[in-house]
Design a protein around this motif. Structure first.
Motif, short mmCIF file in Angstrom:
data_model
loop_
_atom_site.label_atom_id
_atom_site.label_comp_id
_atom_site.label_asym_id
_atom_site.label_seq_id
_atom_site.Cartn_x
_atom_site.Cartn_y
_atom_site.Cartn_z
N MET A 1 0.84 -1.21 0.00
CA MET A 1 0.00 0.00 0.00
C MET A 1 0.87 1.25 0.00
SD MET A 1 -3.07 1.19 -0.08
CE MET A 1 -4.13 -0.18 0.40
N THR A 2 1.94 1.22 0.81
CA THR A 2 2.84 2.37 0.86
C THR A 2 3.50 2.62 -0.48
OG1 THR A 2 3.27 1.96 3.20
CG2 THR A 2 4.83 3.36 2.02
N THR A 3 3.87 1.53 -1.17
CA THR A 3 4.51 1.65 -2.48
C THR A 3 3.55 2.26 -3.48
OG1 THR A 3 5.88 -0.28 -2.03
CG2 THR A 3 5.66 0.39 -4.33
N ILE A 4 2.28 1.83 -3.45
CA ILE A 4 1.28 2.37 -4.37
C ILE A 4 1.09 3.86 -4.12
CG2 ILE A 4 -1.16 2.30 -5.03
CD1 ILE A 4 -1.10 -0.70 -4.39
N ARG A 5 0.99 4.25 -2.84
CA ARG A 5 0.82 5.67 -2.50
C ARG A 5 2.01 6.49 -2.95
NH1 ARG A 5 -1.56 5.29 3.70
NH2 ARG A 5 -3.68 4.61 3.14
N SER A 6 3.20 5.94 -2.80
CA SER A 6 4.41 6.66 -3.22
C SER A 6 4.42 6.88 -4.72
CB SER A 6 5.66 5.89 -2.78
OG SER A 6 5.72 5.78 -1.39
N ARG A 7 4.01 5.85 -5.45
CA ARG A 7 3.96 5.98 -6.90
C ARG A 7 2.91 6.98 -7.34
NH1 ARG A 7 4.44 -0.45 -8.67
NH2 ARG A 7 6.67 -0.67 -8.14
N LEU A 8 1.76 6.93 -6.69
CA LEU A 8 0.70 7.88 -7.02
C LEU A 8 1.13 9.33 -6.74
CD1 LEU A 8 -2.60 6.21 -5.80
CD2 LEU A 8 -2.06 6.90 -8.15
N ALA A 9 1.84 9.51 -5.62
CA ALA A 9 2.26 10.85 -5.21
C ALA A 9 3.21 11.49 -6.20
CB ALA A 9 2.90 10.81 -3.84
N THR A 10 3.92 10.69 -6.95
CA THR A 10 4.90 11.22 -7.91
C THR A 10 4.44 11.06 -9.35
OG1 THR A 10 6.07 9.08 -7.90
CG2 THR A 10 6.84 10.79 -6.36
N SER A 11 3.19 10.62 -9.54
CA SER A 11 2.68 10.39 -10.89
C SER A 11 1.97 11.62 -11.43
CB SER A 11 1.72 9.21 -10.88
OG SER A 11 0.48 9.59 -10.29
N PRO A 12 1.71 11.70 -12.73
CA PRO A 12 0.99 12.84 -13.32
C PRO A 12 -0.44 12.97 -12.80
CG PRO A 12 2.18 11.61 -15.00
CD PRO A 12 2.24 10.77 -13.76
N VAL A 13 -1.01 11.89 -12.26
CA VAL A 13 -2.39 11.95 -11.78
C VAL A 13 -2.46 12.18 -10.27
CG1 VAL A 13 -3.22 10.47 -13.65
CG2 VAL A 13 -2.51 9.44 -11.46
N ALA A 14 -1.34 12.60 -9.68
CA ALA A 14 -1.30 12.76 -8.22
C ALA A 14 -2.37 13.71 -7.71
CB ALA A 14 0.10 13.24 -7.80
N ARG A 15 -2.55 14.82 -8.37
CA ARG A 15 -3.52 15.81 -7.89
C ARG A 15 -4.94 15.24 -7.93
NH1 ARG A 15 -4.55 21.89 -10.41
NH2 ARG A 15 -6.06 22.54 -8.83
N ALA A 16 -5.29 14.56 -9.02
CA ALA A 16 -6.63 13.98 -9.13
C ALA A 16 -6.81 12.86 -8.13
CB ALA A 16 -6.85 13.47 -10.55
N ALA A 17 -5.77 12.05 -7.93
CA ALA A 17 -5.87 10.94 -6.99
C ALA A 17 -6.06 11.42 -5.55
CB ALA A 17 -4.61 10.07 -7.09
N ALA A 18 -5.52 12.60 -5.25
CA ALA A 18 -5.63 13.16 -3.90
C ALA A 18 -6.94 13.86 -3.64
CB ALA A 18 -4.47 14.13 -3.63
N LEU A 19 -7.76 14.03 -4.68
CA LEU A 19 -9.00 14.79 -4.54
C LEU A 19 -9.94 14.22 -3.48
CD1 LEU A 19 -10.64 17.21 -5.50
CD2 LEU A 19 -11.61 15.75 -7.30
N PRO A 20 -10.17 12.90 -3.41
CA PRO A 20 -11.04 12.38 -2.34
C PRO A 20 -10.52 12.67 -0.94
CG PRO A 20 -10.76 10.75 -4.07
CD PRO A 20 -9.77 11.85 -4.36
N LEU A 21 -9.19 12.56 -0.75
CA LEU A 21 -8.60 12.86 0.55
C LEU A 21 -8.80 14.32 0.90
CD1 LEU A 21 -6.82 12.22 3.01
CD2 LEU A 21 -4.83 12.67 1.56
N ARG A 22 -8.55 15.20 -0.06
CA ARG A 22 -8.68 16.64 0.19
C ARG A 22 -10.14 17.02 0.43
NH1 ARG A 22 -7.15 19.51 -4.35
NH2 ARG A 22 -6.53 21.32 -3.12
N THR A 23 -11.03 16.36 -0.31
CA THR A 23 -12.46 16.61 -0.12
C THR A 23 -12.90 16.21 1.29
OG1 THR A 23 -12.89 16.26 -2.47
CG2 THR A 23 -14.77 16.09 -0.97
N GLY A 24 -12.39 15.09 1.77
CA GLY A 24 -12.71 14.64 3.12
C GLY A 24 -12.22 15.60 4.18
N MET A 25 -11.03 16.17 3.97
CA MET A 25 -10.49 17.14 4.92
C MET A 25 -11.40 18.37 5.02
SD MET A 25 -6.50 16.86 3.73
CE MET A 25 -5.93 18.24 4.73
#
Length: 275
Positions: A1-25
């Motif tokens: 899970m940590t590896t997937i998150r790390s890859r997502l954080a550095t990928s071109p879709v990082a901002r879109a992938a973080a949208l649910p987390l940011r929306t929850g905040m």
């Protein structure tokens, strides 16, 4: 899970992938504000000059603020703050005054001191002979200052408001050390002398506060302390402090269980050392 998150954080879709987390905040934050707002609408009655208690940590920060400005030990500042909170005679007086006033339907039921605890503690620490306040409103702050003067055993408060009906909770022994003035604060300040503490709490615009500071400046005693309530809305006091070679500090309220984000208290005083 940590590896997937790390890859997502550095990928071109990082901002879109973080949208649910940011929306929850945002949703969690807004839910707290909405909940407190609804509670205030149901339980409260105030329409202006909102009152509330301070968050415990914020109360402690206020004690350190008082200590920094006055030079008093922070433990002593805490005792002064507690002194006002525990003043049952003043509490009962304010409650009785609020409950019988014609505007009681849109006003507070009881005193919540918030940053006024700082006003009280500074008056206790500095032991002024003459305090001047502009913007009496219903007189809650005036009573807090008067209570500090009475415990000091000396000193008077001059409080100024353009509204002749202002100060309706002022009474009892606290009124004995208060001189109420009605009219333009800028004009009335020019007729005062030997001001040891000045508190601006009237019209909160940069120009008007600057005008008050200009009017009171030649009336200040050596070593006077100048306070600005709602200093979060104006840089007038900090600019004046810089022009006149004074120190400046700012305290920001954090209300407890309230939707309002809190007001700010600015202070200017002489010298590089505590007053």
């Amino acid at each position: 899970m940590t590896t997937i998150r790390s890859r997502l954080a550095t990928s071109p879709v990082a901002r879109a992938a973080a949208l649910p987390l940011r929306t929850g905040m945002i949703a969690r934050h807004d839910a707290r504000v909405v909940g407190r707002s609804v509670d205030w609408l149901v339980r409260g009655r105030e329409t202006t000059n909102l009152t509330y208690d301070l968050d415990p940590l914020n109360r402690e920060q206020l004690c350190w603020f008082v200590s920094a400005v006055s030079g008093a030990e922070v433990g002593q500042a805490r005792e002064w703050v507690t002194e006002l909170e525990d003043d049952q005679e003043l509490f009962d007086h304010v409650v009785a005054s609020l409950s019988t006033h014609p505007r009681r339907g849109i006003g507070a039921r009881e005193p919540h001191w918030a940053r006024r605890l700082g006003w009280y503690a500074l008056v206790r620490a500095l032991e002024p002979e003459h305090v001047v306040e502009t913007g009496t409103h219903f007189g809650l702050g005036s009573c807090a200052i008067a209570a500090a003067l009475l415990r000091n055993g000396h000193g008077r408060l001059t409080t100024i408001d353009i509204d002749p009906q202002a100060g309706y909770v002022i009474g009892g022994p606290w009124a004995d050390v208060i001189d109420q003035r009605t009219g333009s604060s800028v004009e009335l300040l020019a007729g005062l002398d030997d001001v040891d503490i000045f508190l601006h709490d009237s019209l909160h615009t940069y120009d008007y506060e600057t005008a008050e500071l200009g009017a009171v400046e030649p009336r200040l005693s050596p070593g006077a302390v100048v306070l600005s309530d709602n200093a979060h809305d104006s840089a007038a006091l900090s600019h004046w402090a810089e022009r006149t070679g004074r120190q400046y500090l700012f305290f920001k309220e954090q209300p407890a269980r309230h939707w309002w984000p809190g007001d700010g208290l600015g202070v200017a005083w002489n010298g590089k050392e505590p007053a």
